[in-house]
Design a protein around this motif. Structure first.
Motif, PDB file in Angstrom:
ATOM      1  N   GLY A  80       0.784  -1.237   0.000  1.00  0.00           N
ATOM      2  CA  GLY A  80       0.000   0.000   0.000  1.00  0.00           C
ATOM      3  C   GLY A  80       0.807   1.272   0.000  1.00  0.00           C
ATOM      4  N   VAL A  81       2.121   1.203   0.201  1.00  0.00           N
ATOM      5  CA  VAL A  81       2.994   2.381   0.132  1.00  0.00           C
ATOM      6  C   VAL A  81       3.711   2.359  -1.218  1.00  0.00           C
ATOM      7  N   GLN A  82       3.571   3.417  -1.956  1.00  0.00           N
ATOM      8  CA  GLN A  82       4.187   3.536  -3.277  1.00  0.00           C
ATOM      9  C   GLN A  82       5.492   4.323  -3.169  1.00  0.00           C
ATOM     10  N   CYS A  83       6.565   3.788  -3.753  1.00  0.00           N
ATOM     11  CA  CYS A  83       7.872   4.442  -3.713  1.00  0.00           C
ATOM     12  C   CYS A  83       8.407   4.520  -5.142  1.00  0.00           C
ATOM     13  N   PHE A  84       8.995   5.651  -5.501  1.00  0.00           N
ATOM     14  CA  PHE A  84       9.469   5.781  -6.875  1.00  0.00           C
ATOM     15  C   PHE A  84      10.571   6.825  -6.990  1.00  0.00           C
ATOM     16  N   GLU A  85      11.272   6.771  -8.130  1.00  0.00           N
ATOM     17  CA  GLU A  85      12.233   7.793  -8.514  1.00  0.00           C
ATOM     18  C   GLU A  85      11.981   8.130  -9.980  1.00  0.00           C
ATOM     19  N   GLU A  86      11.970   9.425 -10.297  1.00  0.00           N
ATOM     20  CA  GLU A  86      11.664   9.864 -11.663  1.00  0.00           C
ATOM     21  C   GLU A  86      12.723  10.846 -12.142  1.00  0.00           C
ATOM     22  N   HIS A  87      13.081  10.716 -13.415  1.00  0.00           N
ATOM     23  CA  HIS A  87      13.975  11.677 -14.057  1.00  0.00           C
ATOM     24  C   HIS A  87      13.313  12.169 -15.335  1.00  0.00           C
ATOM     25  N   THR A  88      13.347  13.492 -15.553  1.00  0.00           N
ATOM     26  CA  THR A  88      12.811  14.091 -16.776  1.00  0.00           C
ATOM     27  C   THR A  88      13.863  15.009 -17.360  1.00  0.00           C
TER      28      THR A  88
END
Length: 358
Positions: A80-88
């Protein structure tokens, strides 16, 4: 006609509504695609694809600077916990909304250029916090990286009440100064977690490992924001400038198909042409006309790529946003996105029946 695409949680509307976010009554309590403990990676060369790459969010990205876009997203879920890394790669104007009943925490890891949430800067050593179910705007610079986590608001309030003696006061938008050392430790922890999720060892597929890691993640986050100071240094003049930029975008999209002049825009905003010029150079380093064209070009691109669009040709989609000179339109489109509009239309995903999203 509106609907929710399976597994992604982002809503669509036809025709003009697809350029705005739609409020949802509820959202997932866990990853709807069943990827708990696994690493999901998306690499994109398209700004629209990047906006749709994260699970269970609604997002619209407008690319503001010319060139071939490159994006990256690494995402995992822990019960239920969402974890992420994003690069743009390119400067973006983002409309974002996470599911109701949740809280998003954004942790920028790019140190050279600042982002903003609404009218507040997300500077070095700060984190942004936003409640779910409410649309917010992010302005991100070129070559931007951010880590994030999303968890249930009730769980966050319970944790902070138990560990800090009081619930975290969540206003609509909050930016907290947390300190460089705390930031370094927490981002190192999150990257290690994503690496373990992606190394194929299967550790995070074990429920006991996920539960332990989840506790450490939440404890680490509470430690990160312990005694953090809200960023209250927003200047009124800057607030007004970003509000004018946001109003300009809504003015353009709410009048899709109608030509918008600088005179009409100045009248709508109640400011002079010189003030309008200063605002856009101050906030986005582009002129108002370039911004107006970029917003319209991004809107056409969404139509060309969307299987639920009512427009079946480049000419129809372009005309709907007021582009009358097709040769010039194609040149402007290619300059901004690095491809011809016909190439974008060719990648449109097939949809057996458009009514299936209704």
């Amino acid at each position: 006609m509106t609907g929710v695409l399976p597994g992604l949680g982002w809503s669509v509307a036809e025709p003009a509504g697809m350029h705005h976010l739609v409020r949802l009554a509820q959202g997932p309590q866990r990853d709807s695609l069943g990827r708990d403990g696994q690493l999901h990676i998306e690499r994109s060369s398209d700004v629209c694809q990047q906006a749709r790459s994260i699970t269970a969010w609604q997002q619209l990205y407008d690319q503001l600077k010319p060139g071939q876009f490159q994006g990256y997203l690494a995402e995992t879920w822990l019960d239920g916990v969402q974890c992420f890394e994003e690069h743009t790669s390119h400067a973006l104007r983002q409309s974002c909304m996470v599911w109701p009943g949740s809280v998003w925490v954004g942790i920028p890891t790019s140190s050279e250029h600042f982002a903003r949430i609404g009218t507040t800067s997300i500077e070095a050593d700060t984190v942004a916090i936003r409640r779910g179910g409410l649309e917010f705007e992010l302005g991100t610079p070129d070559d931007f990286q951010i880590m994030g986590l999303v968890l249930a608001q009730s769980e966050l309030e319970s944790y902070t009440t138990i560990l800090q003696g009081e619930s975290l006061p969540l206003d609509n938008t909050m930016v907290l100064h947390v300190g460089s050392e705390r930031m370094r430790k927490f981002t190192h922890f999150m990257r290690a977690m994503l690496q373990v999720a992606g190394n194929g060892s299967g550790q995070l597929l074990e429920q006991v490992c996920r539960k332990q890691l989840r506790h450490e993640l939440l404890d680490g986050f509470i430690g990160l924001i312990d005694d953090a100071k809200p960023n209250r240094q927003t200047i009124r003049r800057v607030d007004s400038a970003w509000q004018a930029v946001a109003k300009t975008r809504e003015f353009v999209l709410d009048r899709a198909g109608e030509p918008i002049s600088i005179v009409e825009l100045c009248e709508y905003l109640g400011i002079s042409r010189r003030t309008l010029q200063n605002i856009f150079h101050q906030t986005l380093d582009i002129c108002p006309l370039a911004y107006l064209k970029a917003i319209r070009l991004n809107a056409v691109r969404r139509e060309l790529l969307a299987p639920y669009s009512q427009y079946d040709s480049v000419q129809q989609a372009a005309a709907a946003m007021g582009f009358w000179h097709m040769s010039q339109f194609s040149q402007d489109f290619k300059k901004l996105f690095g491809e011809l509009p016909s190439a974008a239309l060719a990648r449109r995903a097939p949809l057996a029946r458009r009514s299936s999203v209704s």
